[in-house]
Motif scaffolding. Sequence first.
Motif, PDB file in Angstrom:
ATOM      1  N   LYS A   1     -38.106  35.493 -55.174  1.00  0.00           N
ATOM      2  CA  LYS A   1     -39.297  36.328 -54.982  1.00  0.00           C
ATOM      3  C   LYS A   1     -39.183  37.711 -55.626  1.00  0.00           C
ATOM      4  CE  LYS A   1     -41.753  33.321 -52.748  1.00  0.00           C
ATOM      5  NZ  LYS A   1     -42.996  32.781 -53.338  1.00  0.00           N
ATOM      6  N   GLN A   2     -38.284  37.852 -56.587  1.00  0.00           N
ATOM      7  CA  GLN A   2     -38.208  39.098 -57.334  1.00  0.00           C
ATOM      8  C   GLN A   2     -39.382  39.176 -58.307  1.00  0.00           C
ATOM      9  OE1 GLN A   2     -35.484  41.591 -56.913  1.00  0.00           O
ATOM     10  NE2 GLN A   2     -35.594  40.349 -55.055  1.00  0.00           N
TER      11      GLN A   2
ATOM     12  N   ILE B   1     -48.500  51.597 -70.930  1.00  0.00           N
ATOM     13  CA  ILE B   1     -47.985  50.495 -70.113  1.00  0.00           C
ATOM     14  C   ILE B   1     -47.065  51.056 -69.031  1.00  0.00           C
ATOM     15  CG2 ILE B   1     -46.616  48.379 -70.067  1.00  0.00           C
ATOM     16  CD1 ILE B   1     -47.424  47.873 -72.945  1.00  0.00           C
ATOM     17  N   TYR B   2     -47.354  50.729 -67.782  1.00  0.00           N
ATOM     18  CA  TYR B   2     -46.486  51.071 -66.658  1.00  0.00           C
ATOM     19  C   TYR B   2     -45.759  49.804 -66.215  1.00  0.00           C
ATOM     20  CZ  TYR B   2     -49.456  55.239 -66.348  1.00  0.00           C
ATOM     21  OH  TYR B   2     -50.155  56.396 -66.628  1.00  0.00           O
ATOM     22  N   GLU B   3     -44.455  49.909 -65.963  1.00  0.00           N
ATOM     23  CA  GLU B   3     -43.681  48.753 -65.507  1.00  0.00           C
ATOM     24  C   GLU B   3     -42.890  49.120 -64.270  1.00  0.00           C
ATOM     25  OE1 GLU B   3     -41.467  46.158 -68.285  1.00  0.00           O
ATOM     26  OE2 GLU B   3     -39.731  46.526 -66.991  1.00  0.00           O
ATOM     27  N   ALA B   4     -42.906  48.248 -63.292  1.00  0.00           N
ATOM     28  CA  ALA B   4     -42.149  48.452 -62.062  1.00  0.00           C
ATOM     29  C   ALA B   4     -41.578  47.119 -61.597  1.00  0.00           C
ATOM     30  CB  ALA B   4     -43.040  49.052 -60.973  1.00  0.00           C
ATOM     31  N   ARG B   5     -40.560  47.199 -60.754  1.00  0.00           N
ATOM     32  CA  ARG B   5     -39.917  45.998 -60.217  1.00  0.00           C
ATOM     33  C   ARG B   5     -39.996  46.016 -58.708  1.00  0.00           C
ATOM     34  NH1 ARG B   5     -35.766  43.964 -64.336  1.00  0.00           N
ATOM     35  NH2 ARG B   5     -36.479  44.986 -66.229  1.00  0.00           N
ATOM     36  N   GLY B   6     -39.935  44.840 -58.144  1.00  0.00           N
ATOM     37  CA  GLY B   6     -40.054  44.784 -56.696  1.00  0.00           C
ATOM     38  C   GLY B   6     -39.843  43.395 -56.161  1.00  0.00           C
TER      39      GLY B   6
ATOM     40  N   ARG C   1     -45.764  32.615 -62.402  1.00  0.00           N
ATOM     41  CA  ARG C   1     -44.715  32.194 -61.477  1.00  0.00           C
ATOM     42  C   ARG C   1     -43.705  31.319 -62.219  1.00  0.00           C
ATOM     43  NH1 ARG C   1     -49.426  32.400 -58.490  1.00  0.00           N
ATOM     44  NH2 ARG C   1     -49.279  33.554 -56.532  1.00  0.00           N
ATOM     45  N   TYR C   2     -42.426  31.644 -62.045  1.00  0.00           N
ATOM     46  CA  TYR C   2     -41.362  30.907 -62.724  1.00  0.00           C
ATOM     47  C   TYR C   2     -40.545  30.138 -61.705  1.00  0.00           C
ATOM     48  CZ  TYR C   2     -42.531  33.578 -66.861  1.00  0.00           C
ATOM     49  OH  TYR C   2     -43.208  34.122 -67.929  1.00  0.00           O
ATOM     50  N   TYR C   3     -40.292  28.873 -62.009  1.00  0.00           N
ATOM     51  CA  TYR C   3     -39.561  27.990 -61.107  1.00  0.00           C
ATOM     52  C   TYR C   3     -38.268  27.542 -61.787  1.00  0.00           C
ATOM     53  CZ  TYR C   3     -44.282  27.691 -59.177  1.00  0.00           C
ATOM     54  OH  TYR C   3     -45.528  27.986 -58.670  1.00  0.00           O
ATOM     55  N   GLY C   4     -37.142  27.674 -61.089  1.00  0.00           N
ATOM     56  CA  GLY C   4     -35.874  27.202 -61.617  1.00  0.00           C
ATOM     57  C   GLY C   4     -35.309  28.056 -62.727  1.00  0.00           C
ATOM     58  N   SER C   5     -35.804  29.287 -62.881  1.00  0.00           N
ATOM     59  CA  SER C   5     -35.269  30.193 -63.890  1.00  0.00           C
ATOM     60  C   SER C   5     -35.250  31.592 -63.324  1.00  0.00           C
ATOM     61  CB  SER C   5     -36.106  30.146 -65.169  1.00  0.00           C
ATOM     62  OG  SER C   5     -37.434  30.535 -64.900  1.00  0.00           O
TER      63      SER C   5
ATOM     64  N   ILE D   1     -35.566  35.803 -63.679  1.00  0.00           N
ATOM     65  CA  ILE D   1     -36.045  36.954 -64.430  1.00  0.00           C
ATOM     66  C   ILE D   1     -35.181  38.131 -64.029  1.00  0.00           C
ATOM     67  CG2 ILE D   1     -38.412  36.123 -64.666  1.00  0.00           C
ATOM     68  CD1 ILE D   1     -39.230  37.865 -62.364  1.00  0.00           C
ATOM     69  N   ASP D   2     -34.985  39.035 -64.935  1.00  0.00           N
ATOM     70  CA  ASP D   2     -34.044  40.141 -64.738  1.00  0.00           C
ATOM     71  C   ASP D   2     -34.643  41.216 -63.859  1.00  0.00           C
ATOM     72  OD1 ASP D   2     -31.955  41.891 -64.927  1.00  0.00           O
ATOM     73  OD2 ASP D   2     -32.529  42.658 -66.897  1.00  0.00           O
ATOM     74  N   THR D   3     -34.322  41.169 -62.548  1.00  0.00           N
ATOM     75  CA  THR D   3     -34.794  42.190 -61.622  1.00  0.00           C
ATOM     76  C   THR D   3     -33.623  42.700 -60.811  1.00  0.00           C
ATOM     77  OG1 THR D   3     -35.277  40.540 -59.929  1.00  0.00           O
ATOM     78  CG2 THR D   3     -37.076  41.109 -61.423  1.00  0.00           C
ATOM     79  N   SER D   4     -33.825  43.859 -60.174  1.00  0.00           N
ATOM     80  CA  SER D   4     -32.736  44.437 -59.390  1.00  0.00           C
ATOM     81  C   SER D   4     -33.206  44.972 -58.049  1.00  0.00           C
ATOM     82  CB  SER D   4     -32.076  45.587 -60.184  1.00  0.00           C
ATOM     83  OG  SER D   4     -33.034  46.586 -60.502  1.00  0.00           O
ATOM     84  N   TYR D   5     -34.489  44.846 -57.729  1.00  0.00           N
ATOM     85  CA  TYR D   5     -35.012  45.390 -56.484  1.00  0.00           C
ATOM     86  C   TYR D   5     -34.633  44.511 -55.301  1.00  0.00           C
ATOM     87  CZ  TYR D   5     -38.214  46.969 -52.883  1.00  0.00           C
ATOM     88  OH  TYR D   5     -38.742  47.426 -51.706  1.00  0.00           O
ATOM     89  N   SER D   6     -34.315  45.142 -54.178  1.00  0.00           N
ATOM     90  CA  SER D   6     -34.001  44.392 -52.966  1.00  0.00           C
ATOM     91  C   SER D   6     -34.375  45.224 -51.750  1.00  0.00           C
ATOM     92  CB  SER D   6     -32.511  44.046 -52.912  1.00  0.00           C
ATOM     93  OG  SER D   6     -32.211  43.363 -51.719  1.00  0.00           O
TER      94      SER D   6
END
Length: 225
Positions: free
Chosen positions: A87-88, A143-148, A175-179, A181-186
């Motif tokens: 769910k990242q 372009i604004y980009e954020a992670r969560g 939505r990506y299944y079985g792969s 994505i580079d995120t770091s939020y927790s």
Amino acid sequence: MKKLFAFIFLLSTIVLAACSSRSSSTTQEPIEMFMFSQDGGLFVFTNKESFELRGPAISDLSKFLNSSYTKTVEKVEPVFLIDQEDKQVIATLRLYARVDNLTEKQRSELLKTFMFQQTTEVLKNKLQQRYGISAQFDIYDVIYEARGVSRQYENRDELLAKYKLAKPIMATVDRYYGSKIDTSYSDNSESVNPLVILTAPLWFPFSLLDCFNERNVFLDFCPFR
């Protein structure tokens, strides 16, 4: 030679297996609510998902939305990339502003303070094809980009009852299944505390929200086209 063919066959099998284990789906979903918090977060609720986003771009976006330049916005493109396994989320928001009627000083402020850039002719032609925005307009974009993270909050219905947008903003959700994505939020919280809300989107004019949606032939409340 047989060993070479065997190796190629094995490699092909691995590649095909990897590809088959990764899938994705893309949908258009309405953003029903968004609000900023005192601790630098942004809550975004679509009709299916609830996001909490973090990052320096959130404060930059808040600063822009509280400026007088919101009236220059012609179109917005929100996109959410969700890793369905953990769910990242990676969220991007692209804003297109029309600057024909701005002074050189105002244009400079958009470029230097709010980090907009001049739109290329190729992109202007795409905007005309997609949204009917004239290629003759002088357009800047940013372009604004954020992670969560995406999760269901206990008080989601309560917040929507209070702060739901008069007119939803359409967003692209991948939505990506079985792969991965580079995120770091927790984060582990399961509810949004209304006491930390800094500002709700109630100050957004209804006419500006209409600019965020597809042009309607019969009803178009956006005064900035």
